[in-house]
Design an enzyme around this catalytic site. Sequence first.
Site, PDB file in Angstrom:
ATOM      1  N   GLU A  87       0.807  -1.205   0.000  1.00 28.54           N
ATOM      2  CA  GLU A  87       0.000   0.000   0.000  1.00 28.54           C
ATOM      3  C   GLU A  87       0.854   1.275   0.000  1.00 28.54           C
ATOM      4  O   GLU A  87       0.548   2.228  -0.687  1.00 28.54           O
ATOM      5  CB  GLU A  87      -0.901   0.010   1.236  1.00 28.54           C
ATOM      6  CG  GLU A  87      -1.645   1.316   1.368  1.00 28.54           C
ATOM      7  CD  GLU A  87      -3.036   1.099   1.893  1.00 28.54           C
ATOM      8  OE1 GLU A  87      -3.181   0.230   2.749  1.00 28.54           O
ATOM      9  OE2 GLU A  87      -3.940   1.821   1.441  1.00 28.54           O
ATOM     10  N   ASP A  88       1.926   1.288   0.781  1.00 31.65           N
ATOM     11  CA  ASP A  88       2.652   2.541   1.022  1.00 31.65           C
ATOM     12  C   ASP A  88       3.977   2.686   0.283  1.00 31.65           C
ATOM     13  O   ASP A  88       4.602   3.735   0.358  1.00 31.65           O
ATOM     14  CB  ASP A  88       2.952   2.693   2.526  1.00 31.65           C
ATOM     15  CG  ASP A  88       1.683   2.735   3.354  1.00 31.65           C
ATOM     16  OD1 ASP A  88       0.630   3.001   2.757  1.00 31.65           O
ATOM     17  OD2 ASP A  88       1.752   2.491   4.564  1.00 31.65           O
TER      18      ASP A  88
END
Length: 728
Positions: A87-88
């Site tokens: 996600e990051d």
Amino acid sequence: MDEALENKMILNAYRGVLRSIKSRRSKEETKIIRKAFNLAVNAHRDVRRKSGEPYIFHPLAVARICGDEIGLGTISIVCALLHDTVEDTPITLNDIDKIFGQKVKSIIDGLTKISGEFDFTSSSQAENFKKMFLTIPDDVRVILIKLADRLHNMRTLDSMKESKKLKIASETSYLYAPLAHRLGFFSIKTELEDLAFKFTYPNEYKAITNKLQKTKDVRERFIQKFANPIKKELDSQGFKYQLKARTKGIPSIYRKTQEKGVDFEEIFDVFAVRIILDSKDEKADCWKVYSIVTDFYIPNPERLRDWISYPKQNGYESLHTTVMSPTGKWVEVQIRTNRMDHVAEKGLAAHWKYKEKFENDTRLDKWISDVREIMENKSRNTTEFLDDFKNNLYSDEIYVFTPKGDLFNLPTKATALDFAFSVHSDVGAKCIGAKVNSKLVPLSQTLRSGDQIEILTSEKQIPKESWLEFVITSKAKYKIKQCLKEEHKEIAANGKEILKRKLNNLKINFSENNIKILLKHFSFNEHLEFYYQIANGNVNLGKIKEIGLKGGEFYLSSSITKSIKNSFENLIKKVKKGDEDILIGEGSDPNLDYKLAPCCNPLPGDAVFGFITINDGIKIHRNNCPNAKQLRSNYAYRILSAKWKSKKGNAFITGLEFTGIDIVGVVKELTTIISEEEEINMKSLNFDTNDGVFEGEIMLYVYDKSHLEKLIKKLRNINGIEKVVRIE
Ligand code: MN
């Protein structure tokens, strides 16, 4: 901080993770964990958390919780370390697949899909939660790692912004704590509830903590005196055991004071005595100890709980009894073995430890498949589902039998019909009657532990609307609604035709816009329901003429947009209209208009927030409004911060509810006290007596919360008054 020192701390944390699954990893597996660690460290290298520490501490801490507190194995540790990378950071699922394989990839995929708890613009968190459940059958580890992630976020919540804190805390007590409870992670559940409560009600939390501290000595002396004779006898019979007193959780103490409308001092059962045996012959020994305890103190027969013969669905085993102490207070005594205690504290994690391998309990399997069945229906209103679901998570259980002696767990208050649906949805749908312990009973009959139930069915039977009034399990409710919907659809089709003809006669278009306005005008949310009620003759179509019309299309006049208010809301509205009582939003327009929510009637001084409604502007709710958690969890993006601006000026209506004995004396004193209060005026007073006990309700005008609280204190001191609470 200097970088070398920071790196050292990171390495230490990493070693902690390895230690947490020391007994459960091979050399090969250690290598895989190191690979995941290296990848995560690099990926998060330049990122820091709000507290200033390097981001990698978060995945490390989550991995450690997975190992230490949930008892998961290597794959889960790897996934926990990598849970935020996709996600990051630039790392993709494809990369993960190549390095760690399909299993790890699919778990991380699941974790990534249900992330976004800090994203305020996203759709409701309920949707995310639903997604999480859809992943269960693929791998229950997704949920367990998510739980670890949430636990760490709660533990480090202090460094977050105030508005986010509240949302995360609400979500935690609304969904994650019940989930932990259901999965049997008792200590995680307790910690989540405790942290959530601490952030939501900081003052109440402090007050109860202080009081617990202050009353500690008295309590300890009492427990010592209570336990002494038991200990002597246990020693003389050669038992190996630990005896300890456990204080109940702060949220549950708070709930009790609220429910009973009493002060902390009157709540004596803030603790339970627990006897933990070192035993091989578990069941027999627990009952021997029960016998010793009840030789000294008389047990309350209503409150004996044998969760050894019938473990709870989440695996909990223990023998509970409540006995009368010499001072006339009831004391709860819990008797269990070391193994049972371990299972109670760590839940399924402990099961897994005993089994060494990752295996699901069959009870858990059944529950998960029920949840999945309900979840997979896409048309279901998510919020409604979650409410049902959450209630089922927390409820206590009863144990009932089929005629052949098969055991079923049901929530307390479940009815014969709930039982039929839990046997099979078809059995429920075709149910025409039930025999409980060979006696014919109505379908709405509430079941009790030990009942044996035979269900009578007929092919001709179809589910009835009225069934919804007494079934309590989500499965039964859901199935009944599903069947009714099918039937509704056919009837609704007729309703639609009736409406079409009517509009045609009036020369009004059957257009989407017009239907929308009609729904609003007749206060319906759904087309189907609207058509269905038309077919049943429950809609007065004559009222269509009230709506403004231009060339076959309706247009909205202000009278339509104004929603219909119930009488209570009118009663609650401010006596004098002032426009500077509440400040909404930080630094936003001070002239925003608002209304006080009728569900919780906020008073100046109450902690409050604003909620943007669809049709009725901004509503102000109390932070502890019964609806607050649900609103925050599902519609965080519609929440505004709000606080009271001026303390005085406007009178508000509020109500008190009370019960007591000796009505004559009480009413006299009550009215005297209220009339002596300068800041408070009584509006109305109602009583009802029943066998010498009376219940009453006073409506008052007050200026702020502190006046009301002072008054409540005074009223509670009146002789004969049992309970005084503010009407929520
Ligand atoms: Mn995370």
